[in-house]
Design an enzyme around this catalytic site. Sequence first.
Site, PDB file in Angstrom:
ATOM      1  N   LYS A 185     -14.666   8.088  -3.497  1.00 56.70           N
ATOM      2  CA  LYS A 185     -15.918   8.376  -2.786  1.00 56.70           C
ATOM      3  C   LYS A 185     -16.487   9.730  -3.220  1.00 56.70           C
ATOM      4  CE  LYS A 185     -13.892   5.752   0.950  1.00 56.70           C
ATOM      5  NZ  LYS A 185     -12.928   5.857   2.074  1.00 56.70           N
ATOM      6  N   LYS A 197      -8.568  13.942   4.829  1.00 62.23           N
ATOM      7  CA  LYS A 197      -7.734  12.744   4.809  1.00 62.23           C
ATOM      8  C   LYS A 197      -6.710  12.907   5.922  1.00 62.23           C
ATOM      9  CE  LYS A 197      -6.591  13.766   0.473  1.00 62.23           C
ATOM     10  NZ  LYS A 197      -6.762  12.571  -0.323  1.00 62.23           N
ATOM     11  N   ARG A 198      -5.914  11.862   6.198  1.00 63.38           N
ATOM     12  CA  ARG A 198      -4.865  12.005   7.196  1.00 63.38           C
ATOM     13  C   ARG A 198      -3.942  13.170   6.834  1.00 63.38           C
ATOM     14  NH1 ARG A 198      -4.265   8.099  11.259  1.00 63.38           N
ATOM     15  NH2 ARG A 198      -2.459   9.347  11.825  1.00 63.38           N
ATOM     16  N   THR A 214      -8.492   6.465  -1.874  1.00 64.36           N
ATOM     17  CA  THR A 214      -9.834   5.911  -2.018  1.00 64.36           C
ATOM     18  C   THR A 214     -10.873   6.992  -1.740  1.00 64.36           C
ATOM     19  OG1 THR A 214      -9.543   5.048   0.221  1.00 64.36           O
ATOM     20  CG2 THR A 214      -9.352   3.477  -1.584  1.00 64.36           C
ATOM     21  N   LYS A 216       0.587  14.533   1.241  1.00 63.40           N
ATOM     22  CA  LYS A 216      -0.792  14.797   0.814  1.00 63.40           C
ATOM     23  C   LYS A 216      -1.027  16.294   0.581  1.00 63.40           C
ATOM     24  CE  LYS A 216      -2.567  10.693   3.255  1.00 63.40           C
ATOM     25  NZ  LYS A 216      -3.229   9.840   2.233  1.00 63.40           N
ATOM     26  N   HIS A 260       0.799  -1.232   0.000  1.00 63.95           N
ATOM     27  CA  HIS A 260       0.000   0.000   0.000  1.00 63.95           C
ATOM     28  C   HIS A 260       0.823   1.268   0.000  1.00 63.95           C
ATOM     29  CE1 HIS A 260      -3.937  -1.950   0.820  1.00 63.95           C
ATOM     30  NE2 HIS A 260      -3.162  -2.853   1.384  1.00 63.95           N
TER      31      HIS A 260
END
Length: 810
Positions: free
Chosen positions: A656, A544-545, A652, A550, A356
């Site tokens: 969504k 998100k985290r 992911t 990110k 991952h």
Amino acid sequence: MADMAEKNRVRKNFEETLRSHFGRTLNDASKKQLYKACAMTLRDEIMGQWVESEKETKEDHRKQLYYLSIEFLTGRALRNNLINTLKEKVYAETFGEMGIDINELIELEPDAGLGNGGLGRLAACFLDSLATMGLPGHGFGLRYQYGMFKQKIVDGYQLEMPDLWLEDGNVWEIQHPEEQKEVRFGGHIIQSIEKGKTVYKHKDYITVLAVPYDTPIIGYQSERVNTLRLWSAKSAKNLDMKLFGRGDYLKASAEKELAEVISKVLYPDDNHYEGKALRLKQHYFFVSASIQCIVANFKSQYSNFRLFPEKVAIHINDTHPALAIPELMRILLDEEGLDWDTAWNITVKTFAYTNHTIMSEALERWPENLFKEQLPRIHMIVHEINERYCRSLWEYFPGQWDKIAQMAIVAYGEVRMAPLCIVGSHSVNGVAPLHTSILKNEVFKDYNKLEPLKFVNITNGVTQRRWLLLSNPGLSELLNQTIGDSWIVQPWRLKDLEPYAQDASFRDAFAKVKKGNKKRLAEYIKENNQIDLDLDSIFDVHVKRLHEYKRQLLNVLHIMHLYTELLYNPNADIHPRTFIFGGKASPGYHRAKLIIKLINTVAERIKKDKKISEILKVVYIEDYRVTLAEKIIPAADVSEQISTAGKEASGTGNMKFMLNGALTIGTMDGANIEIFKAVGADNMYIFGLTADEVNSMHRYGTYDPQTLYRENHRIKLVLDQLVNGFLNPEDTGMFMDLYRSLLYGENGNMADPYMVLADMKSYSQTQEKIGKDFQNKDLWFEKTIINTANAGYFSSDRSIREYNSGIWKL
Ligand code: 26Q
């Protein structure tokens, strides 16, 4: 109206449950008791099917999948189970007639937050798809007493509180003490020869008991009920009151504590490895109990172990359950008496591994000393696996010691889990094509050369049941009226929606649903953040985290840029925007926490400006989790997927949002690339460097953020605001770390490793285009509908179908 007889039955069962379990009636039960009795009533309705499913797999001698994962981020279960059993309406009406709002009860269930983020939520989506598709696939994991910490935002800073999710009990789980397993730690191994065979005896070990708790996994309109089995640690020693007087009591109770701490708390690290002994114990604990259980199940039906890979598939979710490989070897060798080659053959044919992440700081490796001390027999086996593997490498690379050491499982005093997984599995997969190609060509290049067929891609997916049917009832209803409800189990049917993108009245209906969802979120934000939102503003969402890769920092720097523009030019043509953030930072990740503080500081600064805050609003939603995602995602107009290209394995959340008709602003990274292929350039906002460009700038050292800073006055202006008192006149040093990390780097690290400044300009230009496009409602909703219509590919049903046909063959 639901069926009268059925409503009567539900009511009778519910009242009976209230009476027999809580000694209460409708009139004197607390809300919590009502919730519990409701959940128990539903649970009892599926018990029969649960037992049947077990029986059926046995009788039909079907191959079973066991999905091993250190995280299962399932969230709440009640509404999900009502929906999947098709009983939502019956229950809502029955409770309504008793004067109870079932939605209120649903809100009383705590989230099962047994995961950090993507990896744990993926496991939960996969369980839903497996059960819905009627496949016998069970989850094995750890029953943490404390799940993901609760996040509070105080004075703009993140504070962490324990998550006491089991405090009021958990009606969905059933304890099975009769099936507990013993897991051994420490001690030493005595090797001897008995009847010409080498035998290994484990001495002076400490036993920890693993007690299983089973939760039913109910598929949508499916006969099958699978099991999520989570192990809880229990001391093997009973506290003996006789010891009390002798002062040994404290020692004994300390030992008990030490054993039970294993399943106490989820490590809140996402995409980051830390070599803590307790973490290693967690891994071995749940893996050993699971493998013992799997072998026992197998033996209850079959006697020939050669059949094992035909009847059992074991999937390991990242390297965390890697010790399952040597654990199965241990059982086959030491307990079942197989020879090495037979045992190894069976093992490799049984296991498959998903990677991952390619981030080097997340690649798991353990100090060999620690490993040997805690798991002496497993250490011996891993050593032997390594030795045999290195010998085989010698055949391909004679004399190339460096290469062999690079590829080895044990080297330089460390045990490396990814090589163990690659060598011990018959299949290794990445989670999006770019990610898989980076695995094959870079991270695992040498292994791929030896066994290219072992490496495959299976793009992630999300369950449309939770992420549309449950979380977006308005859109679900609209879809059902327009294209029928087959999309619930046949996600590709969403494609039937595409022609309606051209239908003005359908676009209006879609827009109305979106508005309703924005209103629902605005009400939540009003209550929790005391901020009034403009429902006509663009809801631009980054949840998100928190992680540097990110790039929440890119987003907030851009907000600072917009704010500055408006300061200079209050009449600038900027469509009103609401920037919504949410996400947790690992408690020890100081820079990520500082980014949270920066977002909140910018939010405050803008808020003080009455005029500008009519155009720009920044909201940080605290304690982002599955249940909040269900509220936030359906309300989004814009989905922020802006990782540095090459760093986000898949993502992911991106799927969504797309499913719920948000338009993506994103880099060519992870599954964004597939989304781009699915919807085309007109329906997505791509910006920034590609993974190849990022790579070559890194490789040749051609990236120079300081030049960007000097030559682009907008970048300079915004970066200077981090340190010149613009944000916080009292403490100009507060954001110095962020400023320095972007311009100078530290400890010999390069400056701005995630290329934030490099992508600033194209990000800002792309955001400007979004602002313009949003004003053309027809165009915007055309794009929106095309996104939903093409989201079917990103269903976890499709992922699971690919895993099954390519790997598990159930
Ligand atoms: C490992 C060892 C020791 C301590 C912590 C860890 C650890 C814990 C969690 C390592 C990694 C994680 C989580 C990783 C994760 O969530 N990865 C995400 O997986 C998603 C599902 O495949 C992808 O969509 C995301 O891109 C990826 O970041």
